[in-house]
Scaffold this motif. Structure first.
Motif, short mmCIF file in Angstrom:
data_model
loop_
_atom_site.label_atom_id
_atom_site.label_comp_id
_atom_site.label_asym_id
_atom_site.label_seq_id
_atom_site.Cartn_x
_atom_site.Cartn_y
_atom_site.Cartn_z
N PHE A 1 -23.71 -5.98 31.42
CA PHE A 1 -22.59 -5.98 32.35
C PHE A 1 -23.08 -5.60 33.74
O PHE A 1 -23.98 -4.76 33.87
CB PHE A 1 -21.52 -4.98 31.91
CG PHE A 1 -20.91 -5.30 30.58
CD1 PHE A 1 -19.86 -6.20 30.48
CD2 PHE A 1 -21.39 -4.72 29.42
CE1 PHE A 1 -19.30 -6.50 29.25
CE2 PHE A 1 -20.84 -5.01 28.19
CZ PHE A 1 -19.78 -5.91 28.10
N ILE A 2 -22.50 -6.17 34.77
CA ILE A 2 -22.76 -5.76 36.14
C ILE A 2 -21.53 -4.98 36.60
O ILE A 2 -20.43 -5.52 36.69
CB ILE A 2 -23.00 -6.96 37.07
CG1 ILE A 2 -24.20 -7.78 36.56
CG2 ILE A 2 -23.22 -6.48 38.51
CD1 ILE A 2 -24.42 -9.08 37.32
N ARG A 3 -21.72 -3.69 36.86
CA ARG A 3 -20.61 -2.78 37.20
C ARG A 3 -20.30 -2.85 38.69
O ARG A 3 -21.11 -3.29 39.51
CB ARG A 3 -20.99 -1.35 36.81
CG ARG A 3 -21.34 -1.21 35.35
CD ARG A 3 -20.20 -1.61 34.46
NE ARG A 3 -20.57 -1.47 33.05
CZ ARG A 3 -19.75 -1.76 32.08
NH1 ARG A 3 -18.53 -2.19 32.33
NH2 ARG A 3 -20.15 -1.62 30.83
N ARG A 4 -19.12 -2.38 39.03
CA ARG A 4 -18.69 -2.38 40.45
C ARG A 4 -19.64 -1.57 41.33
O ARG A 4 -19.79 -1.86 42.51
CB ARG A 4 -17.26 -1.83 40.56
CG ARG A 4 -16.25 -2.80 40.04
CD ARG A 4 -14.85 -2.33 40.29
NE ARG A 4 -13.94 -3.36 39.83
CZ ARG A 4 -12.80 -3.15 39.27
NH1 ARG A 4 -12.37 -1.91 39.09
NH2 ARG A 4 -12.03 -4.15 38.89
N ASN A 5 -20.28 -0.57 40.74
CA ASN A 5 -21.22 0.24 41.52
C ASN A 5 -22.60 -0.41 41.62
O ASN A 5 -23.52 0.17 42.18
CB ASN A 5 -21.33 1.65 40.93
CG ASN A 5 -21.95 1.67 39.54
OD1 ASN A 5 -22.38 0.64 39.01
ND2 ASN A 5 -21.99 2.85 38.94
N MET B 1 -11.47 -9.31 35.70
CA MET B 1 -12.75 -9.97 35.42
C MET B 1 -13.79 -8.97 34.96
O MET B 1 -13.76 -7.80 35.36
CB MET B 1 -13.28 -10.67 36.68
CG MET B 1 -12.50 -11.86 37.10
SD MET B 1 -13.32 -12.81 38.40
CE MET B 1 -13.66 -11.58 39.63
N ARG B 2 -14.71 -9.47 34.15
CA ARG B 2 -15.94 -8.77 33.81
C ARG B 2 -17.06 -9.75 34.11
O ARG B 2 -16.96 -10.93 33.77
CB ARG B 2 -15.98 -8.40 32.34
CG ARG B 2 -14.96 -7.36 31.97
CD ARG B 2 -15.16 -6.91 30.52
NE ARG B 2 -14.15 -5.94 30.20
CZ ARG B 2 -13.26 -6.09 29.23
NH1 ARG B 2 -13.28 -7.16 28.47
NH2 ARG B 2 -12.38 -5.15 29.00
N ILE B 3 -18.12 -9.25 34.72
CA ILE B 3 -19.24 -10.12 35.04
C ILE B 3 -20.52 -9.55 34.46
O ILE B 3 -20.63 -8.34 34.21
CB ILE B 3 -19.39 -10.37 36.56
CG1 ILE B 3 -19.61 -9.05 37.31
CG2 ILE B 3 -18.17 -11.11 37.09
CD1 ILE B 3 -19.93 -9.24 38.79
N GLY B 4 -21.48 -10.43 34.25
CA GLY B 4 -22.76 -9.99 33.73
C GLY B 4 -23.61 -11.18 33.33
O GLY B 4 -23.42 -12.29 33.85
#
Length: 137
Positions: free
Chosen positions: A119-123, A94-97
């Motif tokens: 994009f909203i990154r895992r960090n 998945m990629r979220i944002g």
């Protein structure tokens, strides 16, 4: 003249067409949601519509799931934010944002003038991403 509720519904349908068209790989329908001078921004760059087909072709394929947009419509222009969850068809990664949009009412109805991906990154970082591997002409 249309009222605000009609404008919101039309813009929601426009954005649904964007998500369904890109999921199905229908580039012609995807381009119809933009104004002729529209742009898409991601990976640190803005892409004109004539560049968009090659960008889409080089991108991973999968399911684009979007939320209802948060809209601010004023007359014949508007802005909005829409959440996105992209799921890769092969790996199910998945990629979220979210998208930050501007809209314009045209003789053919509402259209996207600009769409910018964050994009909203895992960090937890929010950014437009690394430069894309798409080769610009």
């Amino acid at each position: 003249m249309t009222n605000a509720v009609e404008d919101v519904i039309e813009i929601q349908q426009l954005l649904a067409k964007y998500a369904v068209s890109i999921t199905k790989g229908d580039i012609d329908a995807l381009l119809e949601v933009f104004t002729p001078d529209g742009t898409y921004s991601a990976f640190g760059e803005a892409y004109r519509l004539d560049e968009f087909p090659a960008l889409v072709e080089s991108a991973p394929k999968g399911l684009f799931m979007v939320s209802p947009p948060l809209l601010d419509v004023r007359g014949d222009e508007g802005t909005g934010v829409q959440n996105l969850c992209f799921i890769d068809h092969a790996s199910h990664d998945m990629r979220i944002g979210y998208y930050n949009d501007t809209y314009l009412r045209t003789p053919d109805g509402w259209r996207l003038r600009t769409r910018a991906m964050t994009f909203i990154r895992r960090n937890g970082e929010h950014n437009s991403g690394r430069p894309h591997s798409h080769a610009r002409r």
